[in-house]
Design a protein around this motif. Structure first.
Motif, PDB file in Angstrom:
ATOM      1  N   GLN A 242    -102.604 129.978 101.445  1.00  0.00           N
ATOM      2  CA  GLN A 242    -101.478 131.123 100.985  1.00  0.00           C
ATOM      3  C   GLN A 242    -100.046 130.588 101.242  1.00  0.00           C
ATOM      4  N   HIS A 243     -99.801 129.653 102.012  1.00  0.00           N
ATOM      5  CA  HIS A 243     -98.632 128.970 102.242  1.00  0.00           C
ATOM      6  C   HIS A 243     -98.247 128.488 100.818  1.00  0.00           C
ATOM      7  N   ILE A 244     -99.149 127.661 100.432  1.00  0.00           N
ATOM      8  CA  ILE A 244     -98.671 127.026  98.869  1.00  0.00           C
ATOM      9  C   ILE A 244     -98.474 127.810  98.073  1.00  0.00           C
TER      10      ILE A 244
ATOM     11  N   LYS B 127     -91.028 118.258 110.927  1.00  0.00           N
ATOM     12  CA  LYS B 127     -89.823 117.595 111.754  1.00  0.00           C
ATOM     13  C   LYS B 127     -88.748 118.591 111.830  1.00  0.00           C
ATOM     14  N   MET B 128     -88.620 119.603 110.928  1.00  0.00           N
ATOM     15  CA  MET B 128     -87.715 120.669 110.830  1.00  0.00           C
ATOM     16  C   MET B 128     -88.040 121.819 111.026  1.00  0.00           C
ATOM     17  N   LYS B 129     -87.010 122.775 111.856  1.00  0.00           N
ATOM     18  CA  LYS B 129     -87.345 124.021 112.413  1.00  0.00           C
ATOM     19  C   LYS B 129     -87.764 124.921 111.576  1.00  0.00           C
ATOM     20  N   HIS B 130     -87.046 125.026 110.433  1.00  0.00           N
ATOM     21  CA  HIS B 130     -87.470 126.237 109.554  1.00  0.00           C
ATOM     22  C   HIS B 130     -88.259 125.929 108.263  1.00  0.00           C
ATOM     23  N   ILE B 131     -88.857 124.692 108.060  1.00  0.00           N
ATOM     24  CA  ILE B 131     -89.660 124.358 107.179  1.00  0.00           C
ATOM     25  C   ILE B 131     -91.212 124.074 107.739  1.00  0.00           C
ATOM     26  N   ALA B 132     -92.071 124.705 107.027  1.00  0.00           N
ATOM     27  CA  ALA B 132     -93.501 124.712 107.325  1.00  0.00           C
ATOM     28  C   ALA B 132     -93.985 123.526 106.541  1.00  0.00           C
TER      29      ALA B 132
ATOM     30  N   ILE C 281     -88.870 128.992 100.593  1.00  0.00           N
ATOM     31  CA  ILE C 281     -88.618 129.704  99.306  1.00  0.00           C
ATOM     32  C   ILE C 281     -87.117 129.298  98.844  1.00  0.00           C
ATOM     33  N   PHE C 282     -86.287 129.621  99.839  1.00  0.00           N
ATOM     34  CA  PHE C 282     -84.834 129.396  99.520  1.00  0.00           C
ATOM     35  C   PHE C 282     -84.505 127.925  99.022  1.00  0.00           C
ATOM     36  N   TYR C 283     -85.208 127.002  99.968  1.00  0.00           N
ATOM     37  CA  TYR C 283     -84.924 125.762  99.483  1.00  0.00           C
ATOM     38  C   TYR C 283     -85.350 125.306  98.278  1.00  0.00           C
ATOM     39  N   LEU C 284     -86.702 125.764  97.804  1.00  0.00           N
ATOM     40  CA  LEU C 284     -87.327 125.452  96.649  1.00  0.00           C
ATOM     41  C   LEU C 284     -86.529 126.170  95.504  1.00  0.00           C
ATOM     42  N   ALA C 285     -86.066 127.419  95.686  1.00  0.00           N
ATOM     43  CA  ALA C 285     -85.516 128.133  94.751  1.00  0.00           C
ATOM     44  C   ALA C 285     -83.955 127.819  94.190  1.00  0.00           C
ATOM     45  N   VAL C 286     -83.235 127.607  95.473  1.00  0.00           N
ATOM     46  CA  VAL C 286     -81.830 127.225  95.224  1.00  0.00           C
ATOM     47  C   VAL C 286     -81.526 125.977  95.642  1.00  0.00           C
TER      48      VAL C 286
ATOM     49  N   LYS D   9     -91.908 135.116 106.516  1.00  0.00           N
ATOM     50  CA  LYS D   9     -92.681 134.205 107.068  1.00  0.00           C
ATOM     51  C   LYS D   9     -92.266 132.783 106.555  1.00  0.00           C
ATOM     52  N   TYR D  10     -91.869 132.692 105.169  1.00  0.00           N
ATOM     53  CA  TYR D  10     -91.709 131.631 104.306  1.00  0.00           C
ATOM     54  C   TYR D  10     -90.433 131.741 103.792  1.00  0.00           C
TER      55      TYR D  10
END
Length: 410
Positions: free
Chosen positions: A148-150, A357-362, A89-94, A84-85
């Motif tokens: 849960q998301h955070i 405003k971004m498709k893949h970021i909640a 996670i990829f954005y934050l981690a990499v 789901k996220y």
């Protein structure tokens, strides 16, 4: 005469864990904070309680502690949350970590830390952008109202962030800092090679242990299997000169993801189609490796083992902490803490203000942004990385004192 040092150190560590948990439950304070303070006080004022030379045994302590520290956090990530996220996670981690190190290194042109080379700035920010998995779990366990998301973002970042920071430090920053120059293309390719190979090894080890766990159905055996997996994945990767931390994280997450899929399939067995794909058949989906009840036991035990490993690292932190030096470098510490916090706040703003405003970021909202910004606690890994700098490096004292200060403040 027989030495009772191992028995004494075990008593000391377990006592700190027990009393910190008791005080944390009573006063609603994260236990890792009490562990940090307690470890320092015991190591400084009760030397008989820590009868081993922590400084000279540090390399051995690192190898012992790393798998235990990261295993517990990796076990908490559920496959459904990763699906789901995953982009978050990829954005934050990499992405966020890489950009943070680049932005931090650009401070070089302002000459904030006089005499430090550009490679030195890359290493310093790689060290101080790494978050602490044990601290994150301790803090999250105290706050039940976080979405849960955070929680997933914080847990996922605390793992991937560390893996990215380690690769940036060992394969880019440290060689650059020690040699004075580096080929950017070769360094980037080497980092990419390490990233890909580490993940590949981790997936392989993860699948092997996932299949092995189908052979027995005992919660203690399953827990020990995860410990063996973490150590083995780390050892294999380090022997192959890739990232042991990324490999063990990938292995544990992969095993846990396949287990989650088995449990989910078992829960929907009556409504699921009888036809199965080749991949489902090859992993014997109908034979569950464990159950949700046994996983709860594994989570709790992994958390306690992580605390034990954290205490060992905190003892080393106490060895490194020198208040005279901390005061001497107070300006550098405050500057580093302020810069890393500001960079983190900016990188986390993506989720709060433009996520919708971004498709893949909640999106997470302003409150979520605040939590994500200040959940980036530094700890064991930062201490481990700064210790890996050769003694011959001219600015090692600056690195050690600044890192200890930032860890304490965060």
């Amino acid at each position: 005469m027989h030495s009772f040092a191992p028995e004494i150190i075990l008593i000391t560590i377990l006592s700190l864990v027990v009393f910190s948990d008791a005080l944390a439950n009573r006063f609603k304070i994260p236990s890792v904070f009490l562990l940090l303070i307690g470890s320092y006080l015991v190591y400084t004022y009760l030397p008989a309680a820590v009868p081993i030379d922590m400084k000279h045994q540090f390399d051995t302590i690192i190898i012992f502690c790393i798998p235990l520290i990261f295993m517990g956090d990796a076990l908490h990530l559920h496959f459904s949350d990763i699906k789901k996220y995953g982009w978050d996670i990829f954005y934050l981690a990499v992405v966020a970590v890489a950009l943070s190190i680049i932005i931090g290194a650009s401070i070089y042109y302002l000459n904030v830390f006089e005499g430090l080379t550009l490679g030195g700035y890359v290493s310093l920010f790689a060290i101080n952008m790494a978050t602490d998995a044990v601290s994150v779990q301790s803090i999250l366990s105290r706050f039940k109202g976080i979405s849960q998301h955070i929680k997933v973002l914080i847990e996922g970042e605390s793992l991937g962030n560390d893996a990215t920071a380690v690769i940036a430090f060992f394969f880019i920053g440290l060689p650059w800092m020690m040699s004075g120059s580096i080929d950017a293309g070769d360094a980037a390719l080497d980092a990419l090679r390490v990233f890909v190979v580490s993940i590949g090894i981790g997936l392989g080890v993860g699948f092997v242990f996932y299949m092995l766990m189908k052979l027995f159905s005992d919660k203690r055996g399953e827990f020990f299997a995860f410990i063996i997996e973490a150590y083995l994945a780390y050892l294999i990767a380090e022997e192959m000169h890739v990232s042991g931390i990324l490999t063990l994280i990938t292995a544990i997450i992969a095993t846990k993801a396949w287990i989650d899929m088995d449990i989910e399939a078992a829960c929907h067995a009556q409504t699921a189609s009888k036809s199965k794909s080749f991949l489902r058949k090859i992993r014997l989906e109908n034979v569950c490796a464990t159950t949700n009840e046994r996983l709860e036991y594994i989570y709790e035990m992994a958390k306690e083992f992580g605390y034990i490993a954290a205490v060992m690292i905190f003892f080393v932190l106490a060895e490194m902490a020198n208040f005279d030096k901390l005061w001497q470098y107070k300006t550098e510490i405050l500057i580093m803490f302020a810069i890393t916090t500001l960079i983190r706040a900016v990188s986390m703003a993506k989720f709060a203000f433009i996520g919708d405003k971004m498709k893949h970021i909640a999106p997470v909202g302003a409150e979520g942004w605040f939590i994500l910004t200040f959940s980036g606690m530094k700890g064991a890994l930062s201490i481990i990385l700064v210790h890996m700098i050769p003694d011959s490096f001219e600015y090692k004292e600056l690195f050690e004192v600044v890192t200890v200060g930032v860890v304490g403040l965060s």
